[in-house]
Design a protein around this motif. Structure first.
Motif, PDB file in Angstrom:
ATOM      1  N   LYS A 211      -0.013  -0.606  15.138  1.00  0.00           N
ATOM      2  CA  LYS A 211       1.856  -1.333  16.031  1.00  0.00           C
ATOM      3  C   LYS A 211       0.982  -2.762  15.344  1.00  0.00           C
ATOM      4  O   LYS A 211       2.003  -3.054  14.873  1.00  0.00           O
ATOM      5  CB  LYS A 211       1.785  -1.455  17.438  1.00  0.00           C
ATOM      6  CG  LYS A 211       2.209   0.021  17.973  1.00  0.00           C
ATOM      7  CD  LYS A 211       2.029  -0.060  19.679  1.00  0.00           C
ATOM      8  CE  LYS A 211       3.104   1.532  20.161  1.00  0.00           C
ATOM      9  NZ  LYS A 211       2.557   1.424  21.259  1.00  0.00           N
ATOM     10  N   LEU A 212      -0.139  -3.144  15.515  1.00  0.00           N
ATOM     11  CA  LEU A 212       0.322  -4.818  15.724  1.00  0.00           C
ATOM     12  C   LEU A 212      -0.121  -4.986  13.799  1.00  0.00           C
ATOM     13  O   LEU A 212       0.038  -6.153  13.162  1.00  0.00           O
ATOM     14  CB  LEU A 212      -1.247  -5.367  15.842  1.00  0.00           C
ATOM     15  CG  LEU A 212      -1.899  -6.780  16.009  1.00  0.00           C
ATOM     16  CD1 LEU A 212      -0.937  -7.200  16.638  1.00  0.00           C
ATOM     17  CD2 LEU A 212      -3.605  -6.998  16.052  1.00  0.00           C
ATOM     18  N   ILE A 213      -0.258  -3.692  12.862  1.00  0.00           N
ATOM     19  CA  ILE A 213      -0.877  -4.117  11.513  1.00  0.00           C
ATOM     20  C   ILE A 213       0.149  -3.933   9.974  1.00  0.00           C
ATOM     21  O   ILE A 213       0.343  -4.283   9.639  1.00  0.00           O
ATOM     22  CB  ILE A 213      -2.913  -3.574  11.499  1.00  0.00           C
ATOM     23  CG1 ILE A 213      -3.084  -4.326   9.748  1.00  0.00           C
ATOM     24  CG2 ILE A 213      -2.194  -2.075  10.683  1.00  0.00           C
ATOM     25  CD1 ILE A 213      -3.567  -5.619  10.936  1.00  0.00           C
ATOM     26  N   SER A 214       1.219  -2.676  10.716  1.00  0.00           N
ATOM     27  CA  SER A 214       1.534  -2.105   9.130  1.00  0.00           C
ATOM     28  C   SER A 214       2.146  -3.263   9.111  1.00  0.00           C
ATOM     29  O   SER A 214       2.731  -2.533   8.065  1.00  0.00           O
ATOM     30  CB  SER A 214       2.334  -0.659  10.469  1.00  0.00           C
ATOM     31  OG  SER A 214       3.190  -1.393  11.456  1.00  0.00           O
ATOM     32  N   ASN A 215       3.038  -4.221   9.723  1.00  0.00           N
ATOM     33  CA  ASN A 215       3.907  -5.159   8.893  1.00  0.00           C
ATOM     34  C   ASN A 215       3.299  -5.939   8.344  1.00  0.00           C
ATOM     35  O   ASN A 215       3.848  -6.528   7.160  1.00  0.00           O
ATOM     36  CB  ASN A 215       5.156  -5.179   9.872  1.00  0.00           C
ATOM     37  CG  ASN A 215       5.417  -4.231  10.387  1.00  0.00           C
ATOM     38  OD1 ASN A 215       6.347  -2.987   9.240  1.00  0.00           O
ATOM     39  ND2 ASN A 215       6.363  -4.612  11.591  1.00  0.00           N
ATOM     40  N   LYS A 216       2.259  -6.029   8.186  1.00  0.00           N
ATOM     41  CA  LYS A 216       1.289  -7.153   7.566  1.00  0.00           C
ATOM     42  C   LYS A 216       0.461  -6.670   6.219  1.00  0.00           C
ATOM     43  O   LYS A 216      -0.111  -7.969   5.458  1.00  0.00           O
ATOM     44  CB  LYS A 216       0.102  -7.280   8.864  1.00  0.00           C
ATOM     45  CG  LYS A 216       0.596  -8.604  10.370  1.00  0.00           C
ATOM     46  CD  LYS A 216      -0.634  -8.607  10.836  1.00  0.00           C
ATOM     47  CE  LYS A 216       0.064  -9.552  12.147  1.00  0.00           C
ATOM     48  NZ  LYS A 216      -0.237 -10.234  12.585  1.00  0.00           N
ATOM     49  N   VAL A 217      -0.559  -5.391   6.527  1.00  0.00           N
ATOM     50  CA  VAL A 217      -1.023  -5.040   4.553  1.00  0.00           C
ATOM     51  C   VAL A 217      -0.060  -4.639   4.123  1.00  0.00           C
ATOM     52  O   VAL A 217       1.083  -3.021   4.875  1.00  0.00           O
ATOM     53  CB  VAL A 217      -1.720  -4.881   5.125  1.00  0.00           C
ATOM     54  CG1 VAL A 217      -2.790  -5.807   6.275  1.00  0.00           C
ATOM     55  CG2 VAL A 217      -1.982  -3.706   6.632  1.00  0.00           C
ATOM     56  N   ILE A 218      -0.365  -4.031   3.188  1.00  0.00           N
ATOM     57  CA  ILE A 218      -0.166  -2.944   2.592  1.00  0.00           C
ATOM     58  C   ILE A 218      -1.422  -1.388   2.390  1.00  0.00           C
ATOM     59  O   ILE A 218      -0.437  -0.342   2.664  1.00  0.00           O
ATOM     60  CB  ILE A 218      -0.873  -2.669   0.699  1.00  0.00           C
ATOM     61  CG1 ILE A 218       0.240  -4.081   0.441  1.00  0.00           C
ATOM     62  CG2 ILE A 218      -0.373  -1.446  -0.388  1.00  0.00           C
ATOM     63  CD1 ILE A 218      -0.646  -4.339  -0.704  1.00  0.00           C
ATOM     64  N   TYR A 219      -1.794  -1.538   3.143  1.00  0.00           N
ATOM     65  CA  TYR A 219      -3.426  -0.229   3.774  1.00  0.00           C
ATOM     66  C   TYR A 219      -4.356  -1.368   4.262  1.00  0.00           C
ATOM     67  O   TYR A 219      -5.238  -1.696   4.547  1.00  0.00           O
ATOM     68  CB  TYR A 219      -3.368   0.417   2.579  1.00  0.00           C
ATOM     69  CG  TYR A 219      -4.628  -0.109   1.719  1.00  0.00           C
ATOM     70  CD1 TYR A 219      -5.574  -0.423   1.681  1.00  0.00           C
ATOM     71  CD2 TYR A 219      -4.089  -0.888   0.443  1.00  0.00           C
ATOM     72  CE1 TYR A 219      -6.869  -0.806   0.985  1.00  0.00           C
ATOM     73  CE2 TYR A 219      -4.908  -1.683  -0.382  1.00  0.00           C
ATOM     74  CZ  TYR A 219      -6.485  -0.803  -0.144  1.00  0.00           C
ATOM     75  OH  TYR A 219      -7.321  -1.435  -0.737  1.00  0.00           O
ATOM     76  N   THR A 220      -4.898  -0.039   5.549  1.00  0.00           N
ATOM     77  CA  THR A 220      -5.929   0.372   6.147  1.00  0.00           C
ATOM     78  C   THR A 220      -7.118   1.101   5.348  1.00  0.00           C
ATOM     79  O   THR A 220      -6.892   1.850   4.872  1.00  0.00           O
ATOM     80  CB  THR A 220      -5.847   0.175   7.377  1.00  0.00           C
ATOM     81  OG1 THR A 220      -4.723  -0.559   7.907  1.00  0.00           O
ATOM     82  CG2 THR A 220      -7.209   0.797   8.211  1.00  0.00           C
ATOM     83  N   GLU A 221      -8.397  -0.071   5.253  1.00  0.00           N
ATOM     84  CA  GLU A 221      -9.518   1.052   4.763  1.00  0.00           C
ATOM     85  C   GLU A 221     -10.266   0.934   5.582  1.00  0.00           C
ATOM     86  O   GLU A 221     -11.137  -0.213   5.952  1.00  0.00           O
ATOM     87  CB  GLU A 221      -9.965   0.851   3.468  1.00  0.00           C
ATOM     88  CG  GLU A 221     -11.088   1.427   2.513  1.00  0.00           C
ATOM     89  CD  GLU A 221     -11.291   1.086   0.986  1.00  0.00           C
ATOM     90  OE1 GLU A 221     -11.562   1.352   0.516  1.00  0.00           O
ATOM     91  OE2 GLU A 221     -11.663   0.577   1.169  1.00  0.00           O
ATOM     92  N   ILE A 222     -10.799   2.064   6.103  1.00  0.00           N
ATOM     93  CA  ILE A 222     -12.049   2.068   6.911  1.00  0.00           C
ATOM     94  C   ILE A 222     -13.405   2.515   6.295  1.00  0.00           C
ATOM     95  O   ILE A 222     -13.385   4.142   5.940  1.00  0.00           O
ATOM     96  CB  ILE A 222     -11.323   2.970   8.024  1.00  0.00           C
ATOM     97  CG1 ILE A 222     -10.333   2.882   9.134  1.00  0.00           C
ATOM     98  CG2 ILE A 222     -12.906   3.618   9.267  1.00  0.00           C
ATOM     99  CD1 ILE A 222     -10.230   4.108  10.316  1.00  0.00           C
ATOM    100  N   ARG A 223     -14.346   1.677   6.397  1.00  0.00           N
ATOM    101  CA  ARG A 223     -15.550   1.942   5.250  1.00  0.00           C
ATOM    102  C   ARG A 223     -16.946   2.544   6.654  1.00  0.00           C
ATOM    103  O   ARG A 223     -17.112   2.105   7.110  1.00  0.00           O
ATOM    104  CB  ARG A 223     -15.790   0.948   4.817  1.00  0.00           C
ATOM    105  CG  ARG A 223     -14.359   0.523   3.382  1.00  0.00           C
ATOM    106  CD  ARG A 223     -15.544  -1.163   3.150  1.00  0.00           C
ATOM    107  NE  ARG A 223     -14.379  -1.078   2.051  1.00  0.00           N
ATOM    108  CZ  ARG A 223     -14.762  -2.542   0.935  1.00  0.00           C
ATOM    109  NH1 ARG A 223     -15.125  -3.034   1.248  1.00  0.00           N
ATOM    110  NH2 ARG A 223     -12.928  -2.490   0.211  1.00  0.00           N
ATOM    111  N   ASN A 224     -17.048   4.088   6.343  1.00  0.00           N
ATOM    112  CA  ASN A 224     -17.729   4.344   7.142  1.00  0.00           C
ATOM    113  C   ASN A 224     -19.289   3.999   6.642  1.00  0.00           C
ATOM    114  O   ASN A 224     -19.795   3.993   5.878  1.00  0.00           O
ATOM    115  CB  ASN A 224     -17.555   5.756   7.707  1.00  0.00           C
ATOM    116  CG  ASN A 224     -16.926   6.650   8.312  1.00  0.00           C
ATOM    117  OD1 ASN A 224     -15.675   5.703   8.626  1.00  0.00           O
ATOM    118  ND2 ASN A 224     -15.696   7.193   7.137  1.00  0.00           N
ATOM    119  N   MET A 225     -20.426   3.787   8.573  1.00  0.00           N
ATOM    120  CA  MET A 225     -21.580   3.913   7.805  1.00  0.00           C
ATOM    121  C   MET A 225     -22.397   4.813   8.487  1.00  0.00           C
ATOM    122  O   MET A 225     -24.103   4.571   8.747  1.00  0.00           O
ATOM    123  CB  MET A 225     -21.721   2.113   8.597  1.00  0.00           C
ATOM    124  CG  MET A 225     -20.836   0.654   7.830  1.00  0.00           C
ATOM    125  SD  MET A 225     -21.507  -0.250   8.470  1.00  0.00           S
ATOM    126  CE  MET A 225     -23.113  -0.577   7.938  1.00  0.00           C
TER     127      MET A 225
END
Length: 337
Positions: free
Chosen positions: A106-120
């Motif tokens: 809800k916080l991020i969806s209108n601010k960025v093109i995409y989210t990437e989660i880089r797993n460790m």
């Protein structure tokens, strides 16, 4: 009852991350401060807490990265999450991750093109939650070297060309020095920028590295190294991160005309020895790319005895149109540099 908050007690935050088996430097308040001090970077720091005890149950530290400012930020902003979310696995509070991700979306969806989660690490515990949240998993390799072995064994697992390169750098008088001056970031940045330009990939602004030096070096969470020749010329550099049992080869750069002196090999060998001597258990060599690309990168890193677990990445696109525009912009950028 639980709640999601961005007003996190820094001591509780860092204690939670440090005591967590999957805690990493990218999920600490230190990195949040680095992001705050970086031009066109915005930290997103969220925690799920128990409303009665105020104990932290889950943490997510993301960073919004804008390649361009102003109106163009709508077409160049992305959110990156390194090594998170992490949650209280001992009490199996996995639903806290669902609550955390719902709030984040809800916080991020209108601010960025995409989210990437880089797993460790292997994310089997939370994979279904991420799938249900609209994230797509792709294979991606990590690059790790086990430091839980004698130094002689670390040396013996190097391929012949790397041993030759390290010995050659020693014969040519290449020395490795630790830098304690923030002013040296300018030299570091020149070297890294030259290297990134050769690879035709964008580089973070200099303020990112200035902030990292300012925040992390005094806390002994980072190490800035220079490789010098016999004329005291700085010919290569390495910015390493250190946290818990892991040392990270974070950013590196070198002058093209000095590559024949093998300063990059010397810097990696220095970090492997340093990590072993200081009691670190894992040398994190950064990413290893995807299965169908970056073969040259994996080949290079494999010559130091690197293993490549496939922990993958998750990605969610919020605007296909803006994503296509951003992709076109990146192709133009690569042609211009």
């Amino acid at each position: 009852m639980i709640k999601v908050t961005s007003s996190i007690d820094w001591n509780k935050w860092d204690n939670f991350v440090y005591s967590h088996p999957k805690g990493n430097i990218f999920q600490t308040s230190y990195m949040a401060r680095v992001y705050e001090l970086t031009q066109n970077y915005e930290p997103v720091s969220l925690a799920v807490v128990d409303q009665e005890s105020n104990d932290i149950i889950a943490i997510l530290q993301a960073v919004i990265v804008q390649q361009m400012g102003g109106v163009l930020s709508l077409f160049s902003s992305r959110s990156i999450i390194y090594g998170a979310p992490i949650f209280d696995e001992e009490n199996e509070n996995i639903e806290a991750v669902r609550t955390l991700m719902e709030h984040y979306e809800k916080l991020i969806s209108n601010k960025v093109i995409y989210t990437e989660i880089r797993n460790m690490w292997d994310t089997w515990q939370i994979g279904s939650i991420l799938d249900q949240s609209g994230y797509s998993f792709t294979d991606h390799f990590n690059a790790l070297i086990d430091l839980n072995k004698p130094i002689d064994e670390l040396w013996n697992q190097l391929k012949r060309d790397k041993k030759r390169g390290i010995k050659r750098s020693e014969e040519l008088g290449i020395t490795i020095e630790t830098c304690q001056s923030k002013e040296s970031i300018k030299i570091f940045y020149e070297l890294v920028k030259e290297t990134y330009n050769r690879a035709k990939v964008p580089l973070a602004p200099i303020s990112f590295f200035e902030a990292a030096f300012e925040v992390l070096v005094p806390k002994q969470k980072a190490l800035l190294l220079f490789a010098k020749d016999t004329s005291n010329n700085i010919i290569a550099t390495q910015f390493a991160l250190m946290y818990k049992d892991r040392i990270y080869a974070w950013y590196t750069g070198s002058r093209e005309e000095f590559l024949k002196f093998h300063p990059g090999d010397a810097l990696i060998w220095y970090l492997l020895k340093y990590g072993k001597e200081q009691g670190y258990k894992v040398f994190d060599f950064g990413g290893g790319g995807g299965p169908n690309k970056n073969e040259n990168l994996r080949e290079y890193k494999s010559r130091f005895g690197t293993e490549f677990p496939c922990y993958g990445r998750y990605e969610k696109t919020y605007s296909e149109t803006r994503s296509r525009i951003a992709s076109t912009g990146l192709k133009i950028y690569k042609r211009l540099i």
